[in-house]
Design an enzyme around this catalytic site. Structure first.
Site, PDB file in Angstrom:
ATOM      1  N   MET A  10       0.838  -1.198   0.000  1.00 30.95           N
ATOM      2  CA  MET A  10       0.000   0.000   0.000  1.00 30.95           C
ATOM      3  C   MET A  10       0.874   1.249   0.000  1.00 30.95           C
ATOM      4  SD  MET A  10      -3.115  -1.154   2.543  1.00 30.95           S
ATOM      5  CE  MET A  10      -4.110   0.273   2.061  1.00 30.95           C
ATOM      6  N   SER A  11       0.632   2.113  -0.979  1.00 30.12           N
ATOM      7  CA  SER A  11       1.454   3.311  -1.164  1.00 30.12           C
ATOM      8  C   SER A  11       0.784   4.582  -0.668  1.00 30.12           C
ATOM      9  CB  SER A  11       1.779   3.483  -2.646  1.00 30.12           C
ATOM     10  OG  SER A  11       0.582   3.715  -3.381  1.00 30.12           O
ATOM     11  N   GLY A  12      -0.503   4.492  -0.360  1.00 27.50           N
ATOM     12  CA  GLY A  12      -1.272   5.687  -0.037  1.00 27.50           C
ATOM     13  C   GLY A  12      -2.049   6.198  -1.227  1.00 27.50           C
ATOM     14  N   GLY A  13      -1.863   5.558  -2.383  1.00 33.56           N
ATOM     15  CA  GLY A  13      -2.574   5.942  -3.593  1.00 33.56           C
ATOM     16  C   GLY A  13      -3.882   5.198  -3.759  1.00 33.56           C
ATOM     17  N   ASP A  15      -4.932   3.254  -6.326  1.00 34.93           N
ATOM     18  CA  ASP A  15      -4.850   1.909  -6.889  1.00 34.93           C
ATOM     19  C   ASP A  15      -4.599   0.845  -5.822  1.00 34.93           C
ATOM     20  OD1 ASP A  15      -5.284   2.871  -9.452  1.00 34.93           O
ATOM     21  OD2 ASP A  15      -3.151   3.149  -9.853  1.00 34.93           O
ATOM     22  N   MET A  35       5.772   0.485   2.243  1.00 39.13           N
ATOM     23  CA  MET A  35       7.221   0.440   2.058  1.00 39.13           C
ATOM     24  C   MET A  35       7.810   1.845   2.048  1.00 39.13           C
ATOM     25  SD  MET A  35       7.515  -2.450  -0.946  1.00 39.13           S
ATOM     26  CE  MET A  35       5.915  -2.066  -1.688  1.00 39.13           C
ATOM     27  N   CYS A 100      13.441  -1.327  -9.368  1.00 36.30           N
ATOM     28  CA  CYS A 100      12.753  -1.287  -8.078  1.00 36.30           C
ATOM     29  C   CYS A 100      11.746  -2.422  -7.965  1.00 36.30           C
ATOM     30  CB  CYS A 100      12.058   0.057  -7.891  1.00 36.30           C
ATOM     31  SG  CYS A 100      11.133   0.201  -6.340  1.00 36.30           S
ATOM     32  N   GLY A 124      -1.036  -2.737  -6.635  1.00 41.24           N
ATOM     33  CA  GLY A 124      -1.992  -2.027  -7.472  1.00 41.24           C
ATOM     34  C   GLY A 124      -1.535  -1.846  -8.902  1.00 41.24           C
ATOM     35  N   CYS A 196      10.034   8.401  -6.600  1.00 39.02           N
ATOM     36  CA  CYS A 196       9.932   8.941  -5.242  1.00 39.02           C
ATOM     37  C   CYS A 196      11.139   9.777  -4.858  1.00 39.02           C
ATOM     38  CB  CYS A 196       9.753   7.806  -4.236  1.00 39.02           C
ATOM     39  SG  CYS A 196       9.714   8.370  -2.520  1.00 39.02           S
TER      40      CYS A 196
END
EC number: 2.8.1.13
Length: 383
Positions: A10-13, A15, A35, A100, A124, A196
């Protein structure tokens, strides 16, 4: 009967948030994992890590799952960022997202997820995985406008066997609709568009922090000096903006483009016109090869290939190439139609229709149209 555990990156986005919700709705035991791949102190005002974590926690609370954060910054700097700098120092233009995915999201993250007793991981990404005859295939997403298989082409059988891409069958517009319908707090959050560790800062400013500037001549194919560059690392093939040249008074007034780099003489070659022969490649050679199925296509196999993200598949023929200095595998591609600004350091990714076969890192290309004599040079090849 216990539920199957799936750890979702989970990235906060939007998707990855919708991915977690979909799996929870399907009855999986979902755990969210955030992450952290870049230290905030290294990125200052440009990194959104703090806000991203807040968004992850808010989404996890809403859909009712546990979430934790894990710091992979050391692994990222060692496996991804160091290679990023090495490639730019050699005059190439790397794609850190590809590395990555292979080294962090589907290696370090996968290993950590397995330590949490997960059966599978999910992200996602817009791509699909299909099992057929005991083998796993990486497929393009249903929504071809969002397909991300290009960035995932280095994944192997072991990684794909443990991976789920729930958004692979869903159009991006539908994902946004789902986010709004279930009231996700980040439903209107913009998609991330950059790397990032670069964030929203000007790319040249960022690179200048880590690589020294080494000015040199800017020449035309016939050897005429038309300007000075600030360092070969700061330019990429096909670049039009930021060259510092207007229309040539003695030329046709067409825009200038970066066409080649000569590492030995520290020379940047520029040409006028989008379709200049030096910008058109009919063949390429790629190394650092990776095949999803574990083996390459047959010699002469007719396939499609992308030499950059979002590019339409270009018809070509696959061939073997002379091994590298240490005996490492290489391959060649001969295109039906010349390709524009084939860039060393970028990935050449092969497709058989919907199936992503794998690919490699572009090392050099043969420029010019069939029947023409191309300049005898390799494009930024410094290996």
């Amino acid at each position: 009967m216990s539920k199957r555990r799936v750890v979702v990156g989970m990235s906060g986005g939007v998707d990855s948030s919708v991915t977690a919700w979909l799996l929870k709705e399907q009855g999986y035991d979902v755990v969210g994992l955030f992450m952290k791949n870049w230290e905030d102190d290294d990125d200052g005002e440009y990194c959104s890590t703090r806000q991203d974590w807040i968004d992850v926690v808010s989404v996890a609370d809403l859909i009712g799952i546990d979430v934790e954060a894990v710091n992979f910054a050391a692994e990222y700097k060692d496996r991804v960022f160091a290679e990023f700098l090495r490639e730019y120092s050699a005059g190439r233009t790397p794609n850190p997202d590809v590395l990555c995915n292979a080294e962090i999201k589907f290696k370090a993250f996968l290993d950590h997820a397995m330590s949490l007793d997960a059966e599978m991981i999910a992200t996602g990404h817009y791509a699909r995985v299909r099992e057929r005859d005991g083998r796993f295939e990486l497929l393009k997403a249903y929504d071809h406008t969002k397909d991300q298989s290009y960035f995932l082409h280095r994944l192997n059988q072991a990684q794909l066997s443990k991976t789920m891409f729930p958004l692979g069958e869903i159009p991006k517009t539908k994902v946004r609709e789902i986010a709004a319908q279930i009231g996700l707090p980040n439903a209107k959050k913009k998609d991330s568009t950059g790397i990032c560790f670069i964030g929203e800062r000007p790319f040249r400013d960022f690179l200048n922090r880590y690589l020294p500037t080494k000015p040199g001549p800017m020449k035309t194919p016939d050897g005429k000096i038309v300007g000075e560059h600030i360092g070969l690392a700061f330019y990429t093939f096909g670049q039009r903006k930021g060259i510092g040249l207007g229309g040539s008074k003695s030329g046709n007034g067409d825009p200038w483009f970066v066409a080649a780099k000569d590492i030995a003489s520290n020379t940047l070659y520029v040409v006028q016109g989008h379709d200049h022969p030096w910008l058109l490649a009919r063949e390429l050679v790629a190394g650092n090869v990776s095949w999803v199925a574990g083996e390459p296509p047959a010699e002469g196999f007719a396939c499609g290939a992308k030499t950059r993200y979002r590019q339409a598949d270009a018809a070509c023929a696959f061939g073997a190439a002379t091994p590298g200095p240490a005996g490492e595998a290489r391959f060649s591609l001969a295109f039906d139609d010349a390709q524009w600004a084939v860039t060393p350091g970028q990935s050449a990714v092969l497709y058989d229709g919907e199936i992503c076969l794998g690919g490699g890192i572009i090392e050099s290309a043969v420029i010019g149209q069939p029947g023409q004599t191309a300049p005898a040079r390799a494009l930024a090849e410094a290996r």
